[in-house]
Design a protein around this motif. Structure first.
Motif, PDB file in Angstrom:
ATOM      1  N   ASP A 137      -1.883   3.241 -12.893  1.00 19.38           N
ATOM      2  CA  ASP A 137      -0.895   2.819 -11.906  1.00 19.38           C
ATOM      3  C   ASP A 137      -0.539   3.972 -10.967  1.00 19.38           C
ATOM      4  N   ASP A 138      -0.360   3.638  -9.700  1.00 21.81           N
ATOM      5  CA  ASP A 138       0.028   4.623  -8.688  1.00 21.81           C
ATOM      6  C   ASP A 138       1.063   3.974  -7.766  1.00 21.81           C
ATOM      7  N   LEU A 139       2.283   3.854  -8.268  1.00 22.74           N
ATOM      8  CA  LEU A 139       3.330   3.216  -7.484  1.00 22.74           C
ATOM      9  C   LEU A 139       3.693   4.022  -6.233  1.00 22.74           C
ATOM     10  N   PRO A 140       3.892   5.339  -6.328  1.00 24.74           N
ATOM     11  CA  PRO A 140       4.226   6.084  -5.104  1.00 24.74           C
ATOM     12  C   PRO A 140       3.140   5.986  -4.033  1.00 24.74           C
ATOM     13  N   GLY A 141       1.864   6.106  -4.445  1.00 24.09           N
ATOM     14  CA  GLY A 141       0.778   6.034  -3.480  1.00 24.09           C
ATOM     15  C   GLY A 141       0.652   4.652  -2.860  1.00 24.09           C
ATOM     16  N   THR A 142       0.929   3.622  -3.646  1.00 33.96           N
ATOM     17  CA  THR A 142       0.846   2.255  -3.124  1.00 33.96           C
ATOM     18  C   THR A 142       1.995   1.984  -2.158  1.00 33.96           C
ATOM     19  N   LEU A 143       3.196   2.393  -2.515  1.00 39.24           N
ATOM     20  CA  LEU A 143       4.350   2.202  -1.629  1.00 39.24           C
ATOM     21  C   LEU A 143       4.193   2.979  -0.324  1.00 39.24           C
ATOM     22  N   ALA A 144       3.464   4.088  -0.378  1.00 37.47           N
ATOM     23  CA  ALA A 144       3.272   4.891   0.839  1.00 37.47           C
ATOM     24  C   ALA A 144       2.494   4.121   1.904  1.00 37.47           C
ATOM     25  N   LYS A 145       1.798   3.057   1.496  1.00 39.46           N
ATOM     26  CA  LYS A 145       1.039   2.249   2.457  1.00 39.46           C
ATOM     27  C   LYS A 145       1.907   1.204   3.158  1.00 39.46           C
ATOM     28  N   VAL A 146       3.184   1.109   2.757  1.00 35.79           N
ATOM     29  CA  VAL A 146       4.082   0.090   3.291  1.00 35.79           C
ATOM     30  C   VAL A 146       5.077   0.741   4.243  1.00 35.79           C
ATOM     31  N   PRO A 147       5.297   0.169   5.426  1.00 32.28           N
ATOM     32  CA  PRO A 147       6.274   0.752   6.351  1.00 32.28           C
ATOM     33  C   PRO A 147       7.667   0.828   5.734  1.00 32.28           C
ATOM     34  N   LEU A 148       8.359   1.915   5.968  1.00 36.28           N
ATOM     35  CA  LEU A 148       9.717   2.063   5.462  1.00 36.28           C
ATOM     36  C   LEU A 148      10.607   0.968   6.019  1.00 36.28           C
ATOM     37  N   GLY A 149      11.436   0.409   5.137  1.00 35.30           N
ATOM     38  CA  GLY A 149      12.357  -0.636   5.553  1.00 35.30           C
ATOM     39  C   GLY A 149      11.793  -2.037   5.477  1.00 35.30           C
ATOM     40  N   ALA A 150      10.498  -2.168   5.254  1.00 33.70           N
ATOM     41  CA  ALA A 150       9.886  -3.497   5.158  1.00 33.70           C
ATOM     42  C   ALA A 150      10.152  -4.101   3.779  1.00 33.70           C
ATOM     43  N   PRO A 151      10.309  -5.429   3.684  1.00 37.10           N
ATOM     44  CA  PRO A 151      10.518  -6.068   2.376  1.00 37.10           C
ATOM     45  C   PRO A 151       9.258  -5.977   1.519  1.00 37.10           C
ATOM     46  N   VAL A 152       9.455  -5.674   0.226  1.00 35.78           N
ATOM     47  CA  VAL A 152       8.334  -5.436  -0.689  1.00 35.78           C
ATOM     48  C   VAL A 152       8.492  -6.275  -1.945  1.00 35.78           C
ATOM     49  N   LEU A 153       7.424  -6.986  -2.293  1.00 37.79           N
ATOM     50  CA  LEU A 153       7.302  -7.634  -3.597  1.00 37.79           C
ATOM     51  C   LEU A 153       6.279  -6.851  -4.403  1.00 37.79           C
ATOM     52  N   LEU A 154       6.621  -6.500  -5.630  1.00 37.72           N
ATOM     53  CA  LEU A 154       5.745  -5.696  -6.486  1.00 37.72           C
ATOM     54  C   LEU A 154       5.277  -6.514  -7.673  1.00 37.72           C
ATOM     55  N   ALA A 155       3.955  -6.595  -7.859  1.00 35.94           N
ATOM     56  CA  ALA A 155       3.357  -7.177  -9.057  1.00 35.94           C
ATOM     57  C   ALA A 155       2.897  -6.040  -9.954  1.00 35.94           C
ATOM     58  N   ALA A 156       3.507  -5.930 -11.125  1.00 33.16           N
ATOM     59  CA  ALA A 156       3.179  -4.868 -12.084  1.00 33.16           C
ATOM     60  C   ALA A 156       3.035  -5.514 -13.453  1.00 33.16           C
TER      61      ALA A 156
END
Length: 310
Positions: free
Chosen positions: A209-228
């Motif tokens: 798992d690489d949560l920080p690296g994956t989140l880095a691909k998402v624009p700041l402030g955008a809504p995020v759904l995470l499947a883990a």
């Protein structure tokens, strides 16, 4: 000695029994009680071994207004977790039933949460990923069908599972990001790899798992759904994530009065099942569909989860 079934003798009664205020248990009564308890045990075992895991298929609904969610957007998300396909508890016809039931809910988005093949010792026929995914390919939702891999998928050898995703056109999010369009702008669906992908022995694992690296691909402030797959990741999920969706625990497979005696999580019942809110962050843990380790479900029937967000 006084007690149930005891007799007290008094002077001058020539052995006559005095009432002690408690019902006397006869041999016939004791046998009836024993057979009743045995029958209840057999009934419970039959229910847990066959009726609940094989015959029941529930739909569990949650209505959630997650943080950072776009105003006015309503999205229905179906979660399909822990199929563990394999006879006798999850035959391929049962997988087809799950697919048909999920489609009948008419979700906007479908997310597969990992663990697609059964590997417990009670399997009578193994079902390989290509056969399972031939059925899963029939899942349909206007915003798409996406999936992640579970720990058992890595343990079996991940290549055939990746190939099954590719062959059926279901998007695999392995530390990846998908853009889901809405009238108010995109929602970003991200999926992480398993935290326990490689067993190292003595209860230790290495994760991919690489949560920080994956989140880095998402624009700041955008809504995020995470499947883990494993809900244990939730302790590291920042509050920019609107909702985390997990499986893995099966709700403990045995769950009574809101408590599961055994949960495959270092946090025990904290993340065993259901909708969890901590510090304003939201997690939904599906009880899943199949079986692992023990061939039984009691109090946590197989379920498809339907989320209504917004």
């Amino acid at each position: 000695m006084d007690g149930v079934g005891s007799q007290r003798r008094g002077a001058g009664t020539r052995g006559a029994a005095e009432p002690c205020g408690l019902p006397m248990i006869t041999r016939r009564g004791a046998l009836k009680t024993m057979f009743g308890l045995a029958g209840a045990g057999v009934s419970t075992a039959a229910y847990g071994l066959w009726l609940e895991p094989v015959r029941r298929l529930d739909v569990t609904e949650y209505r959630i207004a997650p943080p950072h969610w776009p105003s006015g957007v309503r999205m229905r998300v179906a979660l399909v977790a822990d199929i563990h396909a394999g006879d006798p508890f999850m035959p391929i016809d049962r997988v087809a039933e799950v697919v048909a039931r999920t489609n009948a809910l008419k979700p906007d988005l479908i997310v597969l949460l990992g663990d697609y093949r059964a590997d417990h010792r009670f399997v009578t026929r193994a079902i390989e990923p290509d056969e399972t995914f031939a059925r899963l390919a029939e899942l349909s939702a206007p915003l798409g069908v996406y999936g992640i891999l579970g720990n058992h998928d890595y343990w079996h050898g991940v290549v055939p599972f990746r190939a099954a995703f590719t062959a059926t056109g279901i998007a695999l999010l392995e530390n990846g990001v998908a853009t889901v369009p809405t009238p108010a702008g995109p929602v970003f669906l991200i999926g992480t790899a398993s935290m326990i992908a490689v067993p190292l022995g003595r209860g230790r694992f290495r994760g991919f798992d690489d949560l920080p690296g994956t989140l880095a691909k998402v624009p700041l402030g955008a809504p995020v759904l995470l499947a883990a797959h494993e809900p244990d990741l939730f302790v590291r999920v920042p509050d920019r994530v609107s909702l985390t969706m997990s499986g893995h625990t099966h709700g403990g497979q045995v769950r009574l009065f809101g408590f599961s005696p055994h949960v495959p999580s270092k946090y025990g019942n904290r993340f065993a099942y259901g909708h969890v809110v901590e510090d304003g962050r939201h997690l939904v843990v599906s009880g899943g569909l199949g079986l692992s380790t023990i061939p039984m479900r009691i109090g946590v029937p197989p379920e498809i989860v339907l989320l209504t967000l917004g």
